[in-house]
Design a protein around this motif. Structure first.
Motif, short mmCIF file in Angstrom:
data_model
loop_
_atom_site.label_atom_id
_atom_site.label_comp_id
_atom_site.label_asym_id
_atom_site.label_seq_id
_atom_site.Cartn_x
_atom_site.Cartn_y
_atom_site.Cartn_z
N ARG A 191 7.66 5.53 -4.33
CA ARG A 191 7.96 6.62 -3.40
C ARG A 191 8.72 7.75 -4.09
N HIS A 192 9.17 7.51 -5.33
CA HIS A 192 10.01 8.49 -6.02
C HIS A 192 9.38 8.85 -7.37
N ALA A 193 9.04 10.11 -7.54
CA ALA A 193 8.39 10.55 -8.78
C ALA A 193 9.24 10.25 -10.01
N GLY A 194 10.56 10.23 -9.84
CA GLY A 194 11.45 9.97 -10.95
C GLY A 194 11.35 8.57 -11.52
N ARG A 195 10.68 7.67 -10.81
CA ARG A 195 10.56 6.30 -11.28
C ARG A 195 9.23 6.02 -11.99
N ALA A 196 8.46 7.05 -12.21
CA ALA A 196 7.18 6.86 -12.88
C ALA A 196 7.37 6.30 -14.28
N GLY A 197 8.42 6.74 -14.97
CA GLY A 197 8.68 6.25 -16.32
C GLY A 197 8.97 4.76 -16.33
N GLU A 198 9.67 4.26 -15.30
CA GLU A 198 9.95 2.83 -15.21
C GLU A 198 8.65 2.04 -15.08
N LEU A 199 7.72 2.58 -14.31
CA LEU A 199 6.43 1.90 -14.15
C LEU A 199 5.66 1.88 -15.46
N ARG A 200 5.65 2.99 -16.17
CA ARG A 200 4.94 3.03 -17.45
C ARG A 200 5.52 2.03 -18.44
N THR A 201 6.83 1.86 -18.41
CA THR A 201 7.48 0.90 -19.30
C THR A 201 6.98 -0.51 -19.07
N MET A 202 6.62 -0.82 -17.83
CA MET A 202 6.15 -2.16 -17.49
C MET A 202 4.64 -2.32 -17.65
N GLY A 203 3.96 -1.31 -18.18
CA GLY A 203 2.54 -1.44 -18.46
C GLY A 203 1.62 -0.71 -17.50
N VAL A 204 2.18 0.11 -16.61
CA VAL A 204 1.37 0.85 -15.65
C VAL A 204 0.71 2.05 -16.34
N ALA A 205 -0.60 2.15 -16.24
CA ALA A 205 -1.32 3.26 -16.85
C ALA A 205 -1.24 4.51 -15.99
N HIS A 206 -1.23 4.33 -14.65
CA HIS A 206 -1.27 5.47 -13.74
C HIS A 206 -0.25 5.28 -12.60
N PRO A 207 0.96 5.80 -12.76
CA PRO A 207 1.89 5.80 -11.62
C PRO A 207 1.43 6.80 -10.57
N VAL A 208 1.55 6.43 -9.29
CA VAL A 208 1.15 7.29 -8.19
C VAL A 208 2.29 7.37 -7.18
N VAL A 209 2.65 8.59 -6.79
CA VAL A 209 3.69 8.78 -5.78
C VAL A 209 3.09 8.48 -4.41
N ASP A 210 3.73 7.56 -3.69
CA ASP A 210 3.21 7.10 -2.40
C ASP A 210 3.85 7.89 -1.27
N ASP A 211 3.03 8.70 -0.59
CA ASP A 211 3.49 9.46 0.56
C ASP A 211 2.98 8.86 1.87
N GLY A 212 2.47 7.62 1.78
CA GLY A 212 1.94 6.94 2.95
C GLY A 212 0.43 6.95 3.02
N LYS A 213 -0.19 7.93 2.37
CA LYS A 213 -1.64 8.04 2.33
C LYS A 213 -2.06 8.26 0.88
N ILE A 214 -2.56 7.23 0.23
CA ILE A 214 -2.85 7.33 -1.20
C ILE A 214 -4.33 7.14 -1.53
N ALA A 215 -5.16 6.83 -0.55
CA ALA A 215 -6.55 6.48 -0.83
C ALA A 215 -7.26 7.59 -1.61
N GLU A 216 -7.02 8.83 -1.22
CA GLU A 216 -7.69 9.95 -1.91
C GLU A 216 -7.23 10.04 -3.36
N LYS A 217 -5.92 9.84 -3.60
CA LYS A 217 -5.39 9.89 -4.97
C LYS A 217 -6.00 8.76 -5.81
N ILE A 218 -6.12 7.58 -5.21
CA ILE A 218 -6.67 6.45 -5.96
C ILE A 218 -8.14 6.67 -6.27
N ARG A 219 -8.88 7.26 -5.34
CA ARG A 219 -10.30 7.53 -5.57
C ARG A 219 -10.50 8.60 -6.64
N ASP A 220 -9.50 9.45 -6.86
CA ASP A 220 -9.57 10.40 -7.98
C ASP A 220 -9.51 9.65 -9.31
#
Length: 340
Positions: A191-220
């Protein structure tokens, strides 16, 4: 009857433990001298070295757990330490490193917020490692839930794409590092863009900010939809998560960080055509000892990362640990290390 074995002679008569005698705030966590638990046949007594602090224990302290919990109660749904006493035919030897978790621990019987705990032998996982106790103490419930979700729940394979909804949770972070080790491409939400780096550190290729509706972002990122989705936010997010999954892909409901364990007026037609929906709620037996040993080796080699938020020393700091877990300001596991 099996004969007992014990670590270096008889255990002391009393021990220090955190006891909840009544539901309440952090002050309801009282350190007391209590009798060392007597081991029943088929059970194992463990000298506790470290334990993780979890939301479910906060719930128990507040009196918001189900009827399974009675008071007074020593909380703690997981712990690591050394075998103190076990049946001779259990395959467990005194002094052996072991982990244990769940199965009523800290709820229907006393848990790991203590110097000693007794648990059924079937929920004891032996291992051997030189990793420090504060690292091992973070693992049992967190790694078991992540591993079970990815394997039994999703049957994740190398080359697949995984969406983790609730990625900065302890299970979400653990699932990310495991999925990358499997060979999957990981998309994970925060939910917080500032935590994207933490996700990448754990092996996440694509962090996504969750605003409650993410389906369109994921389909991109995955136009046909992801192969697998791990739902940790809850039923409020589940319909949107299902919209991120490809035809013949699978979504696994494991947690409800935001609440919402049920969908009002649910109908199966809420599930997109061809998408598979399952769930995971496992126990210690779902994490085989050989797999746990491999995970420890992966940590030692640097392939798997352990999201430890903070280590607390001694039972006196359990109140601070639960307060920090409630605040949710620091992602990762909160671990209490007991004095020798």
């Amino acid at each position: 009857m099996s004969r007992p074995t014990a670590v270096g002679g008889a255990a002391p008569a009393t021990m220090r433990a955190v006891v909840v005698t009544r539901p309440g705030g952090p002050d309801a966590l009282q350190i007391k001298d209590v009798p060392v638990p007597v081991r029943k046949p088929g059970w194992v007594r463990i000298q506790v070295k470290a334990f993780g602090v979890n939301e479910s224990e906060v719930t128990t302290r507040k009196g918001e757990s189900d009827a399974e919990v009675t008071y007074p109660r020593i909380p703690g749904i997981e712990g690591v330490g050394l075998v103190d006493e076990a049946d001779e035919d259990s395959g467990l030897r005194p002094g052996q490193q072991v982990a244990t978790m769940m199965g009523g621990m800290g709820r229907s019987f006393d848990g790991a917020y203590a110097q000693y705990v007794t648990v059924p032998a079937g929920q004891v996982i032996p291992f051997g490692t030189d990793l420090p106790w504060e690292v091992i103490g973070a693992l049992p419930e967190m790694f078991q839930t992540a591993y079970g979700s990815l394997t039994r729940g999703l049957d994740l394979k190398a080359g697949q794409t995984l969406l983790i909804r609730g990625g900065t949770s302890t299970v979400g972070l653990s699932a990310a590092t495991m999925a990358k080790d499997i060979g999957a491409t990981v998309i994970s939400t925060t939910r917080h863009a500032g935590r994207a780096g933490e996700l990448r550190t754990m092996g996440v290729a694509h962090p996504v900010v969750d605003d409650g509706k993410i389906a369109e972002k994921i389909r991109d990122l995955a136009p046909q939809g992801v192969d697998a989705a791990l739902e940790l936010v809850g039923c409020t997010a589940l319909p949107d998560t299902l919209g991120c999954v490809r035809v013949h892909g699978t979504a696994c409901f494991t947690g409800a960080l935001a609440g919402g364990w049920a969908i009002p007026d649910f109908t199966p037609f809420m599930i997109p055509s061809g998408v598979r929906l399952t769930s995971y709620a496992g126990e210690a037996a779902d994490l085989p000892a050989a797999v746990f040993q491999q995970q420890l080796q992966g940590i030692a080699e640097g392939r798997l990362k352990v999201p430890v938020a903070k280590t607390y020393r001694g039972l006196e700091q359990v109140r601070d640990a639960q307060t920090d877990v409630e605040s949710s300001t620091t992602p990762g596991k909160h671990v209490v290390l007991l004095d020798d």
